[in-house]
Design an enzyme around this catalytic site. Structure first.
Site, PDB file in Angstrom:
ATOM      1  N   SER A  30       0.845  -1.207   0.000  1.00  0.00           N
ATOM      2  CA  SER A  30       0.000   0.000   0.000  1.00  0.00           C
ATOM      3  C   SER A  30       0.876   1.251   0.000  1.00  0.00           C
ATOM      4  CB  SER A  30      -0.857   0.011   1.276  1.00  0.00           C
ATOM      5  OG  SER A  30      -1.575  -1.207   1.371  1.00  0.00           O
ATOM      6  N   GLY A  31       0.280   2.365  -0.362  1.00  0.00           N
ATOM      7  CA  GLY A  31       0.994   3.646  -0.352  1.00  0.00           C
ATOM      8  C   GLY A  31       1.184   4.170  -1.766  1.00  0.00           C
ATOM      9  N   THR A  33       4.461   4.575  -3.376  1.00  0.00           N
ATOM     10  CA  THR A  33       5.588   3.978  -4.129  1.00  0.00           C
ATOM     11  C   THR A  33       5.147   2.717  -4.861  1.00  0.00           C
ATOM     12  OG1 THR A  33       7.095   4.835  -2.450  1.00  0.00           O
ATOM     13  CG2 THR A  33       7.958   3.106  -3.916  1.00  0.00           C
ATOM     14  N   ASP A  88       6.387  -4.019  -1.145  1.00  0.00           N
ATOM     15  CA  ASP A  88       5.677  -3.017  -0.366  1.00  0.00           C
ATOM     16  C   ASP A  88       6.599  -1.842  -0.078  1.00  0.00           C
ATOM     17  OD1 ASP A  88       3.345  -3.401   2.462  1.00  0.00           O
ATOM     18  OD2 ASP A  88       3.778  -1.705   1.121  1.00  0.00           O
ATOM     19  N   ALA A  90       7.604   1.527   2.620  1.00  0.00           N
ATOM     20  CA  ALA A  90       7.878   1.662   4.060  1.00  0.00           C
ATOM     21  C   ALA A  90       7.949   3.146   4.406  1.00  0.00           C
ATOM     22  CB  ALA A  90       9.197   0.988   4.433  1.00  0.00           C
ATOM     23  N   GLY A 103       2.134   3.976   7.994  1.00  0.00           N
ATOM     24  CA  GLY A 103       1.760   5.370   7.705  1.00  0.00           C
ATOM     25  C   GLY A 103       0.454   5.422   6.911  1.00  0.00           C
ATOM     26  N   GLY A 104       0.261   4.356   6.101  1.00  0.00           N
ATOM     27  CA  GLY A 104      -0.944   4.289   5.262  1.00  0.00           C
ATOM     28  C   GLY A 104      -2.067   3.484   5.900  1.00  0.00           C
ATOM     29  N   GLU A 110      -0.587  -5.779   5.482  1.00  0.00           N
ATOM     30  CA  GLU A 110       0.751  -5.738   4.876  1.00  0.00           C
ATOM     31  C   GLU A 110       1.648  -6.791   5.504  1.00  0.00           C
ATOM     32  OE1 GLU A 110       1.676  -1.652   5.646  1.00  0.00           O
ATOM     33  OE2 GLU A 110       1.277  -1.059   3.586  1.00  0.00           O
TER      34      GLU A 110
HETATM   35  O1  DER Z   1       1.701   2.262   5.250  1.00  0.00           O
HETATM   36  C1  DER Z   1       2.706   1.677   4.770  1.00  0.00           C
HETATM   37  O2  DER Z   1       3.410   0.900   5.419  1.00  0.00           O
HETATM   38  C2  DER Z   1       3.043   1.992   3.356  1.00  0.00           C
HETATM   39  O3  DER Z   1       3.880   1.057   2.818  1.00  0.00           O
HETATM   40  C3  DER Z   1       3.512   3.387   3.272  1.00  0.00           C
HETATM   41  O4  DER Z   1       3.874   3.920   4.480  1.00  0.00           O
HETATM   42  C4  DER Z   1       4.588   3.703   2.278  1.00  0.00           C
HETATM   43  O5  DER Z   1       4.093   4.849   1.724  1.00  0.00           O
HETATM   44  P1  DER Z   1       4.746   5.657   0.522  1.00  0.00           P
HETATM   45  O6  DER Z   1       5.230   4.623  -0.471  1.00  0.00           O
HETATM   46  O7  DER Z   1       3.598   6.457   0.021  1.00  0.00           O
HETATM   47  O8  DER Z   1       5.844   6.456   1.138  1.00  0.00           O
END
Ligand code: DER
Length: 253
Positions: A30-31, A33, A88, A90, A103-104, A110
């Protein structure tokens, strides 16, 4: 802009180096990237009709579907399925490749998906790389049962967290944010987390003055009643991966 270009470059490198030939099962995180990871998979031009992509939440599922790939929910995986790879993002990554995630607000799914894969590929641009976790990103996201949230908050203070807060959903309403599991998130700031090098240098990571080593803190938080999971990904060698003869663990990108 430069940040988006860095995310895209990290994603292309990760896919070029770690997307398996004839991939059957691929975890998608998620997120923001991860969007570039899916873009890079599509750009490979390989036949993905026999590949199943396992999402880590609502946004991840929509990303898979809108890319024309086939999504299969984690609870629909045939028994014993081990994913070939999980990609994924981070929030922060340290010298031992431990990650802060959440963060997401998708950390529980995840981690489920990451632990079910032979290899967990963390895709992070240089902004995320710090010697120690919580150097630039300040808090550990923790998924908790709403009914236990205040008790968990109190316990986190005892562990040395600095003003842990229940995350509110800024976009729509001031109430607590709900995860895909309908749980709350508590964001718990701590001093930077010590690495294996710190311990080798004799530093004490047992929680005195709130100073913890990565794994010790993750374990302490995970065992608080009411905690579903913790946004510290460390040494991800899931039992499933090992059982399947997988290599497990995190890989540098
Ligand atoms: O929530 C998470 O762990 C996501 O992987 C995220 O924090 C990464 O977000 P970004 O790719 O938008 O920085």
């Amino acid at each position: 802009d430069a940040v988006e270009a860095a995310k895209r470059a990290a994603a292309k490198t990760a896919v070029a180096n770690h997307y398996p030939e004839n991939a059957r099962w691929v975890g998608i995180g998620s997120g923001t990237t991860i969007v570039y990871v899916v873009e890079a998979i599509k750009a490979l031009g390989v036949d993905t009709s026999n590949t199943r992509y396992v999402p880590t939440g609502y946004q991840s599922r929509q990303l898979i579907i809108s890319a024309g790939l086939t999504a299969v929910e984690f609870d629909a995986l045939p028994a014993g399925t081990v994913l070939d790879v999980a990609f994924d993002g981070a929030d922060e990554v340290d010298d031992d490749l431990n990650c802060i995630k959440g963060g997401g607000a998708c950390l529980f799914q995840e981690k489920l998906v990451a632990m079910q894969a032979k290899q967990f590929i963390c895709v992070a641009d240089s902004r995320k790389l710090q010697s120690r976790l919580l150097s630039k990103w300040k808090y550990v996201p923790i998924e908790v049962a709403p009914i236990a949230a205040y008790r968990v908050q109190k316990k986190l203070l005892e562990l040395g967290a600095i003003d842990p807060v229940i995350r509110t959903n800024k976009d729509f309403k001031q109430g607590p944010l709900k995860t895909d599991q309908d749980f709350f998130l508590i964001d718990a700031p701590f001093p930077p987390l010590l690495t294996s090098a710190d311990l080798a240098a004799g530093r004490d990571g047992s929680g005195k003055n709130g100073v913890w080593e990565v794994n010790l803190l993750a374990r302490e938080i995970k065992q608080i009643n009411g905690v579903l999971d913790v946004g510290i990904f460390s040494g991800l060698t899931g039992p499933q991966a090992t059982a399947a003869g997988g290599v497990g663990g995190q890989r540098p990108v």
